[in-house]
Each structure stands twice: as C-alpha cells, then as structure tokens.
Design a protein around this motif. Structure first.
Motif, PDB file in Angstrom:
ATOM      1  N   ASP A 190       0.056   0.390   1.531  1.00  9.03           N
ATOM      2  CA  ASP A 190      -1.084   0.860   1.167  1.00  9.03           C
ATOM      3  C   ASP A 190      -1.899   2.086   1.868  1.00  9.03           C
ATOM      4  OD1 ASP A 190      -1.059  -0.967  -0.876  1.00  9.03           O
ATOM      5  OD2 ASP A 190      -2.378  -2.450  -0.145  1.00  9.03           O
ATOM      6  N   ARG A 198      -3.622   8.432  -2.162  1.00  6.15           N
ATOM      7  CA  ARG A 198      -3.595   6.976  -2.004  1.00  6.15           C
ATOM      8  C   ARG A 198      -3.020   5.942  -2.918  1.00  6.15           C
ATOM      9  NH1 ARG A 198      -8.866   8.980  -2.852  1.00  6.15           N
ATOM     10  NH2 ARG A 198      -9.378   9.071  -0.686  1.00  6.15           N
ATOM     11  N   VAL A 199      -2.694   4.926  -2.653  1.00  5.60           N
ATOM     12  CA  VAL A 199      -1.905   3.933  -3.548  1.00  5.60           C
ATOM     13  C   VAL A 199      -2.699   3.584  -4.819  1.00  5.60           C
ATOM     14  CG1 VAL A 199      -1.071   1.543  -3.620  1.00  5.60           C
ATOM     15  CG2 VAL A 199      -0.605   2.940  -1.580  1.00  5.60           C
ATOM     16  N   ARG A 225       2.604   5.093  -5.397  1.00  8.67           N
ATOM     17  CA  ARG A 225       3.205   3.615  -4.888  1.00  8.67           C
ATOM     18  C   ARG A 225       3.608   3.495  -3.407  1.00  8.67           C
ATOM     19  NH1 ARG A 225       3.449   1.176  -9.711  1.00  8.67           N
ATOM     20  NH2 ARG A 225       3.988   2.733 -11.533  1.00  8.67           N
ATOM     21  N   ASN A 226       3.401   2.460  -2.884  1.00  8.47           N
ATOM     22  CA  ASN A 226       4.044   1.965  -1.865  1.00  8.47           C
ATOM     23  C   ASN A 226       5.515   2.356  -1.618  1.00  8.47           C
ATOM     24  OD1 ASN A 226       2.058   1.018   0.199  1.00  8.47           O
ATOM     25  ND2 ASN A 226       1.830  -0.713  -1.038  1.00  8.47           N
TER      26      ASN A 226
END
Ligand code: MF3
Ligand code: CO
Length: 260
Positions: free
Chosen positions: A240, A138-139, A193-194
């Motif tokens: 996200d 996850r971000v 990160r995205n």
C-alpha cells in the motif's frame, strides 16, 4: 494485461533501477560545453556493461544509442551524435537498463554551463511535476489521478504537456501496460494496485504542446522549437505504499553545487 510483480520481482526491479540511476550519475560528470553526445553515449554504454547490465534502448526497434538525447527543443528519442553541447543548452538523457531480467528507466534534464532563468524554471517545474505525479499515486486510486496532478501543476504555471508520448508500465519489458499519460481527468483509467511498477515521465514544453517527428521516425521535437524538459522515475507500489526505485541522488552527488 497489467503484470503485477511479487516482492522478489520488485527487488530485481530495484537492482535495474539503481543501475540506471548510477548511469545518469556517471553521465552527469560529462555534461559540459564541448562534449559530444556520442561520447557521452559511449561512456554510458561502457558503464552499463561494466556493471553487469544491458543497454536496453540500443537496438530497440532499431534505436541507435544507449541514451536518448534531448537537446533544447528535442522532446524525446533524440539520437546521440557529433553535436557538441553548448553553454546555455538544456539536455535530457533518457535511458533504460536491463539487469537480472528486469528493466529500470529514468531520465534527467541537465543544464549545460549557465542556462537562462526561463530554462531553469522549465526544468524545475518539470521535475516538481514528476514528484507531484508520484504523490498523487496511491493504492485504490487511478492512473488518471497521476495524469491530472502532472497536468494541473504544469498548466497552472503556463507550460504545456506533450500528449503523443506517455509514461508506462515496466518490468521484464521496458513498455508494459498501463499507459501513464501526463494529462487527463482524475478518477479515470486503471486502478492502482500493489505489485504495479510504472514509469512517470512528464514531457513539458515552454511553448505549445505540439510536436513533430523527424524523418528518421524517432526524434521528436517541439513544433515551435521552444525548449522542452523531461524527468522520469521508475516506481513500484507495494504494501500500500509507493516506492521510488530510481533516484537522482547519484546525479546530485556528481554535480554538487550545480545540481538544479
Ligand atoms: N524512457 C524512454 C521511453 O519510455 C526510453 C526509450 S528507449 C528507446 O520511451 F529505445 F525507445 F529509445
Ligand atoms: Co520511459
């Protein structure tokens, strides 16, 4: 250096990833006793070329196939050969396709005919571990979160994780930063990160985690010759959220009832 991808670049990653998924769907149709791995490799190569892709493994640092072939105790990077698949084997096919300047990478371990309950459990656990790793991504989290989720899931079931090879970033090259190990501590490693595109690929052994590399410098086998399984998806982090760019749906469509 971690290359973050724009949404447009991720769409091109999706194109390559869809094609590599379709290749494994085609490969699935030919996994049966008596078929040689070299024949299946040829089928994969033609399928990629017919669909506007490039087989990225072929010739990569001299690798001699389109597919990496992983029969039973072969962990990764096995060569296509005259070996004919046998009832009871498990065989992983791992391949990378380049399309429109970007790479898609996926691997699936298949059952040849009827396999033992022990091999079936190994394959199921390894595939589940891949999705556990994806769920842990996850971000704002860390690569170590993925690694730890994969390791914990498998070790609780008394399997071991190969440490010499890892997942990886992917994009215009098949291997980019960061490394994505299948063991390690939560909260360590690069921040997720995205725009990141990574491959998660647990290599899980029934026996000890130790491996040996053949004299050809490529083929990696378990030291105790017990079986090993390997599944891989290419994923992207965007808005996200985690998107799985490759899919096993084509394999499921080809195998029907035989899908494990
Ligand atoms: N998924 C494999 C990897 O990440 C693909 C290897 S292609 C090869 O290592 F050419 F290196 F074999
Ligand atoms: Co890979």
């Amino acid at each position: 250096m971690i290359y973050l991808k724009t949404p447009e670049e991720i769409e091109r990653m999706r194109g390559a990833s869809t094609l590599v998924s379709q290749v494994l769907g085609e490969v699935a149709k030919w996994v049966r006793p008596g078929e040689s791995t070299r024949r299946i490799d040829q089928i994969a190569r033609e399928f990629i070329l017919d669909n506007g892709g490039k087989p990225a493994c072929l010739g990569y640092h001299g690798f001699p196939g389109t597919l990496c072939v992983e029969v039973n105790d072969t962990v990764v990077h096995g060569f296509p050969s005259g070996y004919e698949l046998r009832d009871g084997d498990i065989v992983g096919f791992d391949t990378v396709v380049e399309k429109d300047g970007f790479m898609g990478d996926s691997c699936y371990t298949f059952a040849v005919g009827e396999i033992s309950p022990e091999k079936m459990a190994l394959c199921r656990t390894t595939k589940e571990a891949l999705y556990e790793g994806i769920r842990a991504c996850r971000v704002g989290g860390r690569i170590g979160d993925i690694a730890n989720a994969v390791q914990t899931y498998c070790e609780r079931r008394n399997y071991s994780l190969v440490r010499e090879m890892t997942g990886h970033g992917i994009g215009r090259s098949m291997h980019e930063e960061p490394e994505v190990p299948n063991y390690g501590r939560r909260g360590i490693g690069p921040v997720i990160r995205n725009g990141m595109c990574i491959c998660i690929e647990p290599m899980v052994n029934m026996g000890s985690r130790n491996v040996v590399i053949a004299r050809n410098g490529w083929e990696c086998m378990t030291r105790d010759h017990k079986p090993s399984a390997h599944y891989e998806h290419t994923i992207a982090i965007r808005n996200d959220e985690v998107e799985i760019l490759t899919t096993f749906d084509y394999i499921e469509a080809s195998l029907g009832e035989r899908f494990i």
